[in-house]
Design a protein around this motif. Sequence first.
Motif, PDB file in Angstrom:
ATOM      1  N   LEU A 230       0.666  -1.114   0.050  1.00  0.00           N
ATOM      2  CA  LEU A 230      -0.044  -0.045  -0.025  1.00  0.00           C
ATOM      3  C   LEU A 230       0.990   1.192  -0.052  1.00  0.00           C
ATOM      4  CD1 LEU A 230      -3.122  -0.818   2.527  1.00  0.00           C
ATOM      5  CD2 LEU A 230      -3.167  -0.504  -0.107  1.00  0.00           C
ATOM      6  N   ARG A 231       1.879   1.271   0.721  1.00  0.00           N
ATOM      7  CA  ARG A 231       2.717   2.665   1.100  1.00  0.00           C
ATOM      8  C   ARG A 231       3.534   2.810  -0.645  1.00  0.00           C
ATOM      9  NH1 ARG A 231       5.272   1.497   7.049  1.00  0.00           N
ATOM     10  NH2 ARG A 231       3.662   2.453   8.045  1.00  0.00           N
ATOM     11  N   GLU A 232       4.014   1.670  -1.133  1.00  0.00           N
ATOM     12  CA  GLU A 232       4.500   1.852  -2.496  1.00  0.00           C
ATOM     13  C   GLU A 232       3.415   2.456  -3.445  1.00  0.00           C
ATOM     14  OE1 GLU A 232       6.801  -0.770  -5.816  1.00  0.00           O
ATOM     15  OE2 GLU A 232       6.258  -1.828  -3.867  1.00  0.00           O
ATOM     16  N   ARG A 233       2.198   1.749  -3.442  1.00  0.00           N
ATOM     17  CA  ARG A 233       1.213   2.241  -4.534  1.00  0.00           C
ATOM     18  C   ARG A 233       0.694   3.609  -4.112  1.00  0.00           C
ATOM     19  NH1 ARG A 233      -1.916  -1.550  -6.996  1.00  0.00           N
ATOM     20  NH2 ARG A 233      -1.146  -3.540  -7.082  1.00  0.00           N
ATOM     21  N   LEU A 234       0.486   4.072  -2.756  1.00  0.00           N
ATOM     22  CA  LEU A 234      -0.345   5.298  -2.533  1.00  0.00           C
ATOM     23  C   LEU A 234       0.735   6.402  -2.426  1.00  0.00           C
ATOM     24  CD1 LEU A 234      -2.560   4.097   0.198  1.00  0.00           C
ATOM     25  CD2 LEU A 234      -2.964   4.336  -2.323  1.00  0.00           C
ATOM     26  N   ALA A 235       2.079   6.051  -2.312  1.00  0.00           N
ATOM     27  CA  ALA A 235       3.065   7.293  -2.256  1.00  0.00           C
ATOM     28  C   ALA A 235       3.133   7.893  -3.528  1.00  0.00           C
ATOM     29  CB  ALA A 235       4.569   6.619  -1.789  1.00  0.00           C
ATOM     30  N   ARG A 236       2.960   7.270  -4.772  1.00  0.00           N
ATOM     31  CA  ARG A 236       3.162   7.969  -6.035  1.00  0.00           C
ATOM     32  C   ARG A 236       2.093   9.065  -6.101  1.00  0.00           C
ATOM     33  NH1 ARG A 236       3.784   2.380  -7.770  1.00  0.00           N
ATOM     34  NH2 ARG A 236       1.737   2.179  -8.499  1.00  0.00           N
ATOM     35  N   HIS A 237       0.910   8.842  -5.355  1.00  0.00           N
ATOM     36  CA  HIS A 237      -0.224   9.835  -5.524  1.00  0.00           C
ATOM     37  C   HIS A 237      -0.218  10.825  -4.245  1.00  0.00           C
ATOM     38  CE1 HIS A 237      -1.777   7.419  -8.932  1.00  0.00           C
ATOM     39  NE2 HIS A 237      -1.521   6.148  -8.082  1.00  0.00           N
ATOM     40  N   GLY A 238       0.836  10.891  -3.504  1.00  0.00           N
ATOM     41  CA  GLY A 238       0.845  11.684  -2.536  1.00  0.00           C
ATOM     42  C   GLY A 238       0.206  11.364  -1.314  1.00  0.00           C
ATOM     43  N   ILE A 239      -0.071  10.166  -0.917  1.00  0.00           N
ATOM     44  CA  ILE A 239      -0.906   9.639   0.051  1.00  0.00           C
ATOM     45  C   ILE A 239       0.037   8.682   1.090  1.00  0.00           C
ATOM     46  CG2 ILE A 239      -2.918   8.285   0.919  1.00  0.00           C
ATOM     47  CD1 ILE A 239      -4.233   9.021  -1.737  1.00  0.00           C
ATOM     48  N   VAL A 240      -0.044   9.184   2.410  1.00  0.00           N
ATOM     49  CA  VAL A 240       0.709   8.537   3.367  1.00  0.00           C
ATOM     50  C   VAL A 240      -0.127   7.419   4.096  1.00  0.00           C
ATOM     51  CG1 VAL A 240       2.313   8.577   5.461  1.00  0.00           C
ATOM     52  CG2 VAL A 240       2.179  10.475   3.584  1.00  0.00           C
ATOM     53  N   VAL A 241       0.386   6.287   4.148  1.00  0.00           N
ATOM     54  CA  VAL A 241      -0.316   5.343   5.159  1.00  0.00           C
ATOM     55  C   VAL A 241       0.293   5.483   6.252  1.00  0.00           C
ATOM     56  CG1 VAL A 241      -0.727   2.541   5.492  1.00  0.00           C
ATOM     57  CG2 VAL A 241      -0.510   3.637   3.142  1.00  0.00           C
ATOM     58  N   ASP A 242      -0.558   5.802   7.456  1.00  0.00           N
ATOM     59  CA  ASP A 242      -0.253   5.864   8.995  1.00  0.00           C
ATOM     60  C   ASP A 242      -0.428   4.474   9.710  1.00  0.00           C
ATOM     61  OD1 ASP A 242       0.115   8.761   8.851  1.00  0.00           O
ATOM     62  OD2 ASP A 242      -1.940   8.870   8.222  1.00  0.00           O
ATOM     63  N   GLU A 243      -1.448   3.676   9.472  1.00  0.00           N
ATOM     64  CA  GLU A 243      -1.659   2.543  10.244  1.00  0.00           C
ATOM     65  C   GLU A 243      -2.638   1.795   9.364  1.00  0.00           C
ATOM     66  OE1 GLU A 243      -0.941  -0.282  12.434  1.00  0.00           O
ATOM     67  OE2 GLU A 243      -0.139   1.814  12.866  1.00  0.00           O
ATOM     68  N   PHE A 244      -2.409   0.282   9.196  1.00  0.00           N
ATOM     69  CA  PHE A 244      -3.039  -0.524   8.427  1.00  0.00           C
ATOM     70  C   PHE A 244      -3.600  -1.694   9.542  1.00  0.00           C
ATOM     71  CE2 PHE A 244      -3.871  -4.271   6.207  1.00  0.00           C
ATOM     72  CZ  PHE A 244      -4.905  -3.992   5.447  1.00  0.00           C
ATOM     73  N   SER A 245      -4.732  -2.269   9.564  1.00  0.00           N
ATOM     74  CA  SER A 245      -4.996  -3.474  10.601  1.00  0.00           C
ATOM     75  C   SER A 245      -6.098  -4.384   9.884  1.00  0.00           C
ATOM     76  CB  SER A 245      -6.026  -2.768  11.619  1.00  0.00           C
ATOM     77  OG  SER A 245      -5.002  -1.865  12.600  1.00  0.00           O
ATOM     78  N   ILE A 246      -5.635  -5.445  10.091  1.00  0.00           N
ATOM     79  CA  ILE A 246      -6.522  -6.566   9.589  1.00  0.00           C
ATOM     80  C   ILE A 246      -7.786  -6.802  10.737  1.00  0.00           C
ATOM     81  CG2 ILE A 246      -6.811  -9.309   8.987  1.00  0.00           C
ATOM     82  CD1 ILE A 246      -3.937  -8.748   7.840  1.00  0.00           C
ATOM     83  N   VAL A 247      -8.614  -6.403  10.569  1.00  0.00           N
ATOM     84  CA  VAL A 247      -9.811  -6.462  11.661  1.00  0.00           C
ATOM     85  C   VAL A 247     -10.125  -7.941  11.797  1.00  0.00           C
ATOM     86  CG1 VAL A 247     -12.221  -5.648  12.309  1.00  0.00           C
ATOM     87  CG2 VAL A 247     -10.622  -3.956  11.089  1.00  0.00           C
ATOM     88  N   ASN A 248     -10.570  -8.703  10.563  1.00  0.00           N
ATOM     89  CA  ASN A 248     -11.073 -10.006  10.864  1.00  0.00           C
ATOM     90  C   ASN A 248     -10.667 -10.886   9.592  1.00  0.00           C
ATOM     91  OD1 ASN A 248     -12.162 -12.139  12.252  1.00  0.00           O
ATOM     92  ND2 ASN A 248     -14.259 -11.608  11.875  1.00  0.00           N
TER      93      ASN A 248
END
Length: 270
Positions: free
Chosen positions: A154-172
């Motif tokens: 996700l960080r690699e994909r979204l960084a190209r569009h100026g978006i930063v991933v702060d946290e990711f969780s697998i809820v279930n």
Amino acid sequence: MNGTSLNAGVKLIAAVVVVILLFALAPFGTVPAGYRGVMTTFGSPSDQVLSEGIHFRVPLAQRLNLVNVSIQKGEGEGDAASRDLQTVHTRVALNYHVRPDAAVTVFRDLGNEPGQRIIIPSVQEAVKAVTARFTAEELIAKRTDVRDQIIAQLRERLARHGIVVDEFSIVNFNFSRSFNDAIEAKTTAEQLKLKAERDLQRIEVEAKQRVAQAKAEAESLAVQRQQVTPELIRLREMENQRMAIEKWDGKLPNVAGGAIPFINVAGAVK
């Protein structure tokens, strides 16, 4: 007096009209906290990112657009397939924010809708790609590794569009009923196996304890036999006779026949 009053009334009306026009045309725009501004002139965005505060704009020609750069939360769910072709229903949560310096890019390229345009598709693609690398059991046992790999994509994909991933969780993770039943049966079998191993260990320990106790008793009897001598036997006989004499009331027992049970009783009394 009438002319003066009329002029004053006209000026007042003109002032009110000007104020109304100012509010209607809004020559000033405000960028609140947590946002960045992008000024467009007849729809064309400027390359300058406007920070928080008040900014002048040309009425009717320019418009101040706001881009949210604060941390936002998104949740979603979807189906994917594991490496062993088990259907996996995954629910995830993502915290992200737009880089302030990329506000113009997000406004221009993503229509100021990063969630719908790029984040949701990227999350779905990353979850499916990573889930396919693990078996269903590994998805449960190696949940942290699965999450870390999804975050990396996700960080690699979204960084190209100026978006930063702060946290990711697998809820279930949810699996098919048949797979859940198989996991439950396997868990029960492992628990029974563990119980049997513990019982076997307990039996072995108890057997060793009994052997040790029997060995100790045998060694004790052997030591006692070694300590028994003719003198000790004679001493025990004399002690028994003395105790019998102390308990005797001086009367010989009435017996119909047979030998008198005490030998040399008279000599012992003297």
